[in-house]
Each structure stands twice: as structure tokens, then as C-alpha cells.
Design an enzyme around this catalytic site. Structure first.
Site, short mmCIF file in Angstrom:
data_model
loop_
_atom_site.label_atom_id
_atom_site.label_comp_id
_atom_site.label_asym_id
_atom_site.label_seq_id
_atom_site.Cartn_x
_atom_site.Cartn_y
_atom_site.Cartn_z
N SER A 20 0.85 -1.19 0.00
CA SER A 20 0.00 0.00 0.00
C SER A 20 0.89 1.23 0.00
O SER A 20 1.59 1.51 0.96
CB SER A 20 -0.90 0.00 1.24
N HIS A 45 -1.29 -1.26 -4.34
CA HIS A 45 -2.53 -0.73 -3.77
C HIS A 45 -2.39 0.79 -3.59
O HIS A 45 -1.41 1.26 -3.02
CB HIS A 45 -2.78 -1.41 -2.42
N ASP A 47 -4.33 4.21 -2.22
CA ASP A 47 -5.41 4.70 -1.35
C ASP A 47 -5.78 6.13 -1.68
O ASP A 47 -4.95 7.04 -1.55
CB ASP A 47 -4.95 4.64 0.12
N MET A 49 -8.20 9.24 -0.69
CA MET A 49 -9.02 9.74 0.43
C MET A 49 -9.40 11.19 0.16
O MET A 49 -8.58 11.95 -0.35
CB MET A 49 -8.24 9.66 1.73
N HIS A 78 -8.22 2.08 -4.36
CA HIS A 78 -9.19 2.01 -3.26
C HIS A 78 -9.73 3.41 -2.99
O HIS A 78 -9.02 4.25 -2.44
CB HIS A 78 -8.46 1.43 -2.03
N MET A 80 -11.65 5.88 -1.02
CA MET A 80 -12.29 6.21 0.26
C MET A 80 -12.83 7.62 0.12
O MET A 80 -12.34 8.57 0.73
CB MET A 80 -11.26 6.10 1.40
N MET A 149 -12.32 -4.38 5.05
CA MET A 149 -11.43 -3.54 5.86
C MET A 149 -11.25 -4.18 7.23
O MET A 149 -12.23 -4.53 7.90
CB MET A 149 -12.02 -2.14 6.05
N GLY A 154 -8.71 5.22 6.68
CA GLY A 154 -8.24 6.59 6.83
C GLY A 154 -6.76 6.69 7.13
O GLY A 154 -6.11 7.63 6.69
N PHE A 155 -6.23 5.71 7.84
CA PHE A 155 -4.83 5.80 8.27
C PHE A 155 -4.16 4.44 8.24
O PHE A 155 -4.80 3.41 8.51
CB PHE A 155 -4.75 6.37 9.69
N GLY A 156 -2.87 4.46 7.93
CA GLY A 156 -2.07 3.25 8.03
C GLY A 156 -1.64 3.02 9.46
O GLY A 156 -1.86 3.86 10.34
N GLY A 157 -1.03 1.86 9.70
CA GLY A 157 -0.40 1.61 10.98
C GLY A 157 -1.33 1.29 12.14
O GLY A 157 -0.92 1.38 13.29
N ASP A 184 -7.54 -5.35 4.10
CA ASP A 184 -6.76 -4.11 4.15
C ASP A 184 -6.77 -3.56 5.57
O ASP A 184 -7.82 -3.23 6.11
CB ASP A 184 -7.41 -3.11 3.18
N GLY A 186 -3.63 -3.40 8.97
CA GLY A 186 -3.00 -4.18 10.04
C GLY A 186 -2.46 -5.53 9.61
O GLY A 186 -2.23 -6.39 10.46
N GLY A 206 0.73 -2.03 4.11
CA GLY A 206 1.43 -0.76 4.04
C GLY A 206 2.65 -0.76 4.94
O GLY A 206 3.79 -0.99 4.49
#
Ligand code: DX5
Ligand code: ZN
Length: 230
Positions: A20, A45, A47, A49, A78, A80, A149, A154-157, A184, A186, A206
Site C-alpha cells: 500500500s 494498492h 489509497d 481519500m 481504493h 475512500m 477492511m 483513513g490511516f495506516g499503521g 486491508d 493491520g 502498508g
């Protein structure tokens, strides 16, 4: 409804790890793409947003167009965003190979799924962690991909939400054989095996890829851990 041939051939290569790009260094994007290509990525991938459907802003149409110039890999896009119908054509013109949008944004998705396919991209639906799987079941035949999901988008990590795998197990029984099931959020060495066992084909990752010192080693490890579950 038949899938595109390239989607079928992608599915045959499962497990697929899709880096990602949200977690890449945006100032060195072409370089990062080359590094994950060298590490064996078969799909990227991307993202998108809008700061409205999710509380963050990321990549837009011009960046997809620039990515298209530096890689032949399929771009798994993707969306969003609150109004995916408005932006489907621009993203496909820019070079998106798949176009995934959220069922929460478009609760009656038939027309958009069909229009994405007619414009030449592979259509897919995405469902948030809190959305029941029943929301997408009526539309599976129109999807080449279904993305579950495993974090709030909205956020990675963020930490993986294992409870979404119940939905993946339902989807795995319900979809056509050539539909790609993806996940997608974690995904990493500690979570990829459980997702594979539930029936996932494509693992978006990601932080787990771009946060690793050695991309090749990390991608191989994720792939091996998933493959053992098939
Ligand atoms: C989150 C994005 C993801 C994100 C995943 O809203 O859709 O693709 O990059 O990041 P990790 O793999 O770090 O959870
Ligand atoms: Zn994503």
C-alpha cells in the site's frame, strides 16, 4: 458476469501481497515502486481519500497518472471518497486497473459496478469493519474483487481487527470462484496467516512492507505465511 482475464490470472498467483503506497515515501514514489517490484509485488494498492468519507487526504488522479508512467503492475485503486461515481472515469483514464468503492458511500452499487466494468476497469466493493456482510451479498456477481477492511479506513499503521474474519469466511463461500477476496489494514507477519485461513487471496500491506528494512525478505515472509494456510 465474467471477470477480466487478467483478474483471473492474478487470482491464480495467490497469495498476493499488495504493497500500500500510503506507507511509501511520497517524495521518492517511483523509487519505492521499483523497490517493491524488485521485491516481487504483482499488484500495487493505491489509497484515495477525500477528507470527507474519511478524516484524511491522500492520493488523487494526477498521482495515479504519474504512477501509471513508471510501472506496468496493476494499480488496485481504493476509493475512500463520498462520491466515487463522479471520479470513476478520471481514475480509469489515469490508469486505474481496479476501482474499489465503499458500500457505505453507495448503498445501491449496481449501476456504478457496471459502469466501472464497461469503462474497462475491474470493479470491487469495500466494507468497513462495522458494516454487516449482508450489505454486499446481493452484489457479489457484479464484483471482481471484494475488500474487507480490517481497520477503520483513513490511516495506516492501525491494529488488525480479527473479528472481521467472520465476514471473510461468509464471503469465501458466497463469491464466484474467480473473485478476488482482499483485506486491508493491520496485515503483517502476525496477522496474515489468520486472514489466509479465512479465505483471503490478496493482502494489502502498508507499514509491514514499507516499514521493513528489507522489502524482499518481508514480502517473501508474508507470502510464505499465507501460502501455508491454503
Ligand atoms: C487504510 C488504507 C490502507 C492502509 C493500510 O485506510 O486503506 O490501505 O495503507 O496500512 P497498514 O498496512 O499500515 O495497516
Ligand atoms: Zn486501502
Amino acid at each position: 458476469m465474467k471477470s477480466f482475464d487478467w483478474v483471473r490470472s492474478l487470482k491464480e498467483q495467490r497469495p498476493l501481497i499488495a504493497p500500500s503506497l500510503l506507507a511509501a515515501d511520497f517524495a521518492r514514489l517511483a523509487d519505492e515502486v521499483r523497490r517493491v517490484e524488485d521485491a516481487g509485488a504483482k499488484v500495487l494498492h493505491v489509497d484515495v481519500m477525500d477528507g470527507h468519507f474519511v478524516p484524511n487526504i491522500s492520493i488523487g488522479v494526477p498521482v495515479v497518472a504519474s504512477l501509471r508512467k513508471v510501472t506496468k503492475l496493476p494499480l488496485d485503486v481504493h476509493l475512500m471518497i463520498s462520491d466515487p461515481a463522479r471520479y470513476a472515469q478520471p481514475f480509469i483514464d489515469a490508469g486505474a486497473d481496479t476501482l474499489l468503492f465503499h458500500i457505505e458511500a453507495v448503498p445501491q452499487p449496481e449501476a456504478l459496478l457496471e459502469s466501472i466494468r464497461s469503462k474497462g476497469a475491474a470493479p470491487g466493493l469495500v466494507l468497513n469493519p462495522g458494516t454487516p456482510v449482508e450489505a454486499v451479498l446481493p452484489y457479489l456477481d457484479l464484483c471482481d474483487l471484494v475488500l474487507t477492511m480490517s481497520v477503520q479506513p483513513g490511516f495506516g499503521g492501525q491494529a488488525f481487527k480479527g473479528e472481521v474474519l467472520d465476514k471473510v469466511r461468509v464471503l469465501a463461500k458466497a463469491v464466484r470462484g474467480d473473485t478476488i477476496l482482499s483485506i486491508d489494514g493491520g496485515i503483517g507477519p502476525d496477522t496474515v496467516a489468520a486472514a489466509a485461513a479465512a479465505g483471503i487471496d490478496l493482502f494489502v500491506a502498508g507499514t509491514a512492507v514499507f516499514g521493513a528494512d528489507n522489502y524482499t525478505e518481508r514480502m517473501n515472509r508474508l507470502r510464505d505465511l499465507a501460502r501455508q494456510q491454503y
